[in-house]
Write a protein that holds these residues in place. Structure first.
Motif, mmCIF file in Angstrom:
data_model
loop_
_atom_site.group_PDB
_atom_site.id
_atom_site.type_symbol
_atom_site.label_atom_id
_atom_site.label_comp_id
_atom_site.label_asym_id
_atom_site.label_seq_id
_atom_site.Cartn_x
_atom_site.Cartn_y
_atom_site.Cartn_z
ATOM 1 N N THR A 89 0.836 -1.196 0.000
ATOM 2 C CA THR A 89 0.000 0.000 0.000
ATOM 3 C C THR A 89 0.874 1.252 0.000
ATOM 4 O O THR A 89 2.073 1.196 0.299
ATOM 5 C CB THR A 89 -0.924 0.019 1.230
ATOM 6 N N LEU A 90 0.237 2.374 -0.298
ATOM 7 C CA LEU A 90 0.958 3.635 -0.264
ATOM 8 C C LEU A 90 1.404 3.966 1.161
ATOM 9 O O LEU A 90 2.446 4.605 1.349
ATOM 10 C CB LEU A 90 0.075 4.762 -0.803
ATOM 11 N N GLU A 91 0.655 3.539 2.143
ATOM 12 C CA GLU A 91 1.046 3.758 3.533
ATOM 13 C C GLU A 91 2.322 2.986 3.858
ATOM 14 O O GLU A 91 3.218 3.509 4.528
ATOM 15 C CB GLU A 91 -0.074 3.332 4.485
ATOM 16 N N GLN A 92 2.427 1.751 3.385
ATOM 17 C CA GLN A 92 3.633 0.962 3.597
ATOM 18 C C GLN A 92 4.817 1.588 2.868
ATOM 19 O O GLN A 92 5.936 1.597 3.391
ATOM 20 C CB GLN A 92 3.404 -0.477 3.113
ATOM 21 N N TRP A 93 4.555 2.094 1.662
ATOM 22 C CA TRP A 93 5.614 2.783 0.901
ATOM 23 C C TRP A 93 6.131 3.980 1.690
ATOM 24 O O TRP A 93 7.343 4.184 1.797
ATOM 25 C CB TRP A 93 5.047 3.230 -0.445
ATOM 26 N N TRP A 94 5.236 4.766 2.250
ATOM 27 C CA TRP A 94 5.639 5.954 3.002
ATOM 28 C C TRP A 94 6.402 5.577 4.271
ATOM 29 O O TRP A 94 7.413 6.203 4.595
ATOM 30 C CB TRP A 94 4.405 6.784 3.343
ATOM 31 N N ASN A 95 5.916 4.572 4.972
ATOM 32 C CA ASN A 95 6.565 4.174 6.223
ATOM 33 C C ASN A 95 8.006 3.734 6.022
ATOM 34 O O ASN A 95 8.861 3.932 6.892
ATOM 35 C CB ASN A 95 5.771 3.044 6.892
ATOM 36 N N GLU A 96 8.297 3.145 4.879
ATOM 37 C CA GLU A 96 9.655 2.643 4.645
ATOM 38 C C GLU A 96 10.559 3.656 3.941
ATOM 39 O O GLU A 96 11.763 3.696 4.195
ATOM 40 C CB GLU A 96 9.612 1.352 3.817
ATOM 41 N N LEU A 97 9.998 4.496 3.087
ATOM 42 C CA LEU A 97 10.829 5.363 2.247
ATOM 43 C C LEU A 97 10.586 6.849 2.494
ATOM 44 O O LEU A 97 10.991 7.683 1.670
ATOM 45 C CB LEU A 97 10.573 5.036 0.764
ATOM 46 N N TRP A 98 9.982 7.194 3.623
ATOM 47 C CA TRP A 98 9.645 8.594 3.873
ATOM 48 C C TRP A 98 10.884 9.484 3.978
ATOM 49 O O TRP A 98 10.836 10.667 3.601
ATOM 50 C CB TRP A 98 8.802 8.724 5.148
ATOM 51 N N THR A 99 11.997 8.946 4.478
ATOM 52 C CA THR A 99 13.199 9.778 4.600
ATOM 53 C C THR A 99 13.700 10.239 3.230
ATOM 54 O O THR A 99 14.166 11.377 3.082
ATOM 55 C CB THR A 99 14.328 9.011 5.313
ATOM 56 N N ASN A 100 13.598 9.372 2.233
ATOM 57 C CA ASN A 100 14.008 9.755 0.886
ATOM 58 C C ASN A 100 13.122 10.857 0.328
ATOM 59 O O ASN A 100 13.607 11.790 -0.326
ATOM 60 C CB ASN A 100 13.974 8.539 -0.044
ATOM 61 N N VAL A 101 11.826 10.762 0.606
ATOM 62 C CA VAL A 101 10.886 11.783 0.137
ATOM 63 C C VAL A 101 11.166 13.118 0.827
ATOM 64 O O VAL A 101 11.146 14.180 0.192
ATOM 65 C CB VAL A 101 9.431 11.343 0.397
ATOM 66 N N ILE A 102 11.425 13.081 2.122
ATOM 67 C CA ILE A 102 11.706 14.311 2.872
ATOM 68 C C ILE A 102 12.956 14.994 2.331
ATOM 69 O O ILE A 102 13.010 16.221 2.172
ATOM 70 C CB ILE A 102 11.862 14.004 4.376
ATOM 71 N N ILE A 103 13.992 14.208 2.052
ATOM 72 C CA ILE A 103 15.232 14.783 1.524
ATOM 73 C C ILE A 103 15.000 15.406 0.146
ATOM 74 O O ILE A 103 15.523 16.489 -0.157
ATOM 75 C CB ILE A 103 16.329 13.715 1.457
ATOM 76 N N LEU A 104 14.199 14.747 -0.694
ATOM 77 C CA LEU A 104 13.876 15.311 -2.002
ATOM 78 C C LEU A 104 13.091 16.611 -1.872
ATOM 79 O O LEU A 104 13.176 17.481 -2.744
ATOM 80 C CB LEU A 104 13.057 14.302 -2.818
ATOM 81 N N THR A 105 12.344 16.756 -0.783
ATOM 82 C CA THR A 105 11.547 17.964 -0.561
ATOM 83 C C THR A 105 12.390 19.096 0.016
ATOM 84 O O THR A 105 12.282 20.254 -0.414
ATOM 85 C CB THR A 105 10.377 17.665 0.395
ATOM 86 N N ILE A 106 13.230 18.765 0.973
ATOM 87 C CA ILE A 106 14.006 19.785 1.680
ATOM 88 C C ILE A 106 15.140 20.345 0.815
ATOM 89 O O ILE A 106 15.414 21.550 0.840
ATOM 90 C CB ILE A 106 14.580 19.214 2.992
ATOM 91 N N THR A 107 15.787 19.490 0.039
ATOM 92 C CA THR A 107 16.980 19.910 -0.703
ATOM 93 C C THR A 107 16.736 21.078 -1.655
ATOM 94 O O THR A 107 17.481 22.068 -1.622
ATOM 95 C CB THR A 107 17.583 18.720 -1.472
ATOM 96 N N PRO A 108 15.700 21.033 -2.534
ATOM 97 C CA PRO A 108 15.493 22.198 -3.413
ATOM 98 C C PRO A 108 15.116 23.455 -2.645
ATOM 99 O O PRO A 108 15.512 24.557 -3.040
ATOM 100 C CB PRO A 108 14.363 21.744 -4.348
ATOM 101 N N VAL A 109 14.373 23.307 -1.551
ATOM 102 C CA VAL A 109 14.012 24.469 -0.738
ATOM 103 C C VAL A 109 15.265 25.105 -0.149
ATOM 104 O O VAL A 109 15.439 26.335 -0.179
ATOM 105 C CB VAL A 109 13.032 24.064 0.386
ATOM 106 N N PHE A 110 16.156 24.273 0.372
ATOM 107 C CA PHE A 110 17.406 24.767 0.951
ATOM 108 C C PHE A 110 18.256 25.479 -0.099
ATOM 109 O O PHE A 110 18.805 26.570 0.159
ATOM 110 C CB PHE A 110 18.185 23.598 1.554
ATOM 111 N N LEU A 111 18.358 24.900 -1.293
ATOM 112 C CA LEU A 111 19.158 25.506 -2.350
ATOM 113 C C LEU A 111 18.552 26.821 -2.825
ATOM 114 O O LEU A 111 19.284 27.788 -3.130
ATOM 115 C CB LEU A 111 19.283 24.535 -3.531
ATOM 116 N N MET A 112 17.229 26.893 -2.879
ATOM 117 C CA MET A 112 16.575 28.140 -3.294
ATOM 118 C C MET A 112 16.768 29.235 -2.251
ATOM 119 O O MET A 112 16.942 30.410 -2.591
ATOM 120 C CB MET A 112 15.087 27.889 -3.553
#
Length: 301
Positions: free
Chosen positions: A261-284
């Motif tokens: 499920t998407l919930e299982q996907w998030w529980n295991e890979l959420w750190t990768n998603v967070i890094i993809l979100t934070i990195t462009p914001v930090f660079l901008m």
């Protein structure tokens, strides 16, 4: 209110300039042909499930080559204005510096969103036309997340391009530096750091025995690349670059693993998603700060 209007006017001009740019049009055509070809070839031997095989192969093309599109949108965002003298003209008007950089960034972001949308439409359209598969709600949910992840990933390189256009003297240097970063982080990262990890661990990469230390070290090094986090979130593999190896083996094989499920996907890979979100914001934020602190007076006259 007037400040917001100034930002949108600059963003609109930036978007129009990008859309009529011959280099962007050419790159979009090239990438569209590549993605279309890859999608069609994958479909020939694909199974009926749209999520398996197709998007993993397409994700590799996106991860390795589409970052260059983000670089193209940002590498001369400020240098072209400085070189043409239009930056000086802009600053003589009742505009704040943050209006200029915000408008430039917004225009590039909207253009990038259009590029990502067209790429995804090409992939999905090819699949639906070639296979006759139905467009289910399950497909739509995961496709939307895949699109967002792709946009965040490419935004990292767009932000790097904008930052490079601010801290370098001209567009040529900015492009060279950004191409070097792209080649290292995306194309050659696996080869470079697999070799580095093997030297540190004293292990031969092709030796399949007793290589736990090598794989663990390489897994840690892989996390330095945004391509790793995109690959993990999308396909559940540690690297999409050539010779990229790692000891990471997530249970959920990316966003298109319909056995979870998407919930299982998030529980295991959420750190990768967070890094993809934070990195462009930090660079901008870095780009904004660099431009606001930059001494532009020496460019005038």
């Amino acid at each position: 209110m007037k400040t917001n209007r100034n930002v949108f006017v600059i963003a609109q001009k930036e978007f129009a300039d990008n859309m009529w740019s011959s280099r962007l049009i050419m790159l979009m055509l090239v990438f569209t042909v590549i993605v279309f070809s890859k999608s069609y070839v994958t479909i020939i031997g694909a199974e009926s499930n749209i999520f398996r095989g197709l998007f993993i192969d397409v994700a590799q093309v996106i991860a390795l080559f589409l970052p260059f599109m983000g670089i193209v949108l940002g590498f001369d965002a400020m240098t072209k204005e400085r070189e043409s003298g239009s930056l000086n003209v802009l600053l003589t008007h009742p505009l704040y510096r943050d209006n200029i950089i915000a408008g430039k960034t917004l225009g590039a972001m909207v253009t990038l969103a259009l590029v990502v949308f067209l790429s995804i439409v090409t992939v999905v359209g090819t699949r639906l036309v070639a296979s006759g598969a139905e467009f289910s709600s399950l497909m739509l949910n995961r496709l939307v997340i895949f699109t967002i992840l792709t946009y965040l990933y490419l935004s990292i390189f767009m932000a790097l391009g904008i930052l490079g256009s601010i801290i370098t003297k001209n567009a040529t240097k900015s492009l060279i530096y950004n191409i070097a970063i792209w080649l290292v982080l995306c194309v050659a990262f696996g080869m470079i750091f697999t070799t580095t990890a093997s030297i540190i661990a004293g292990h031969k990469p092709l030796d399949l025995t007793d290589n736990d230390n090598f794989l663990e070290l390489n897994a840690d090094i892989q996390k330095l690349s945004p391509t790793h986090h995109y690959a993990m979130a999308v396909s559940g593999v540690p690297s999409l670059s050539p010779l990229g190896v790692s000891s990471e083996r997530p249970t959920v094989r990316g966003i298109f693993d319909t056995e979870h499920t998407l919930e299982q996907w998030w529980n295991e890979l959420w750190t990768n998603v967070i890094i993809l979100t934070i990195t462009p914001v930090f660079l901008m934020i870095m780009a904004f700060m660099a431009f606001l602190r930059q001494d532009i007076s020496k460019d005038m006259g």
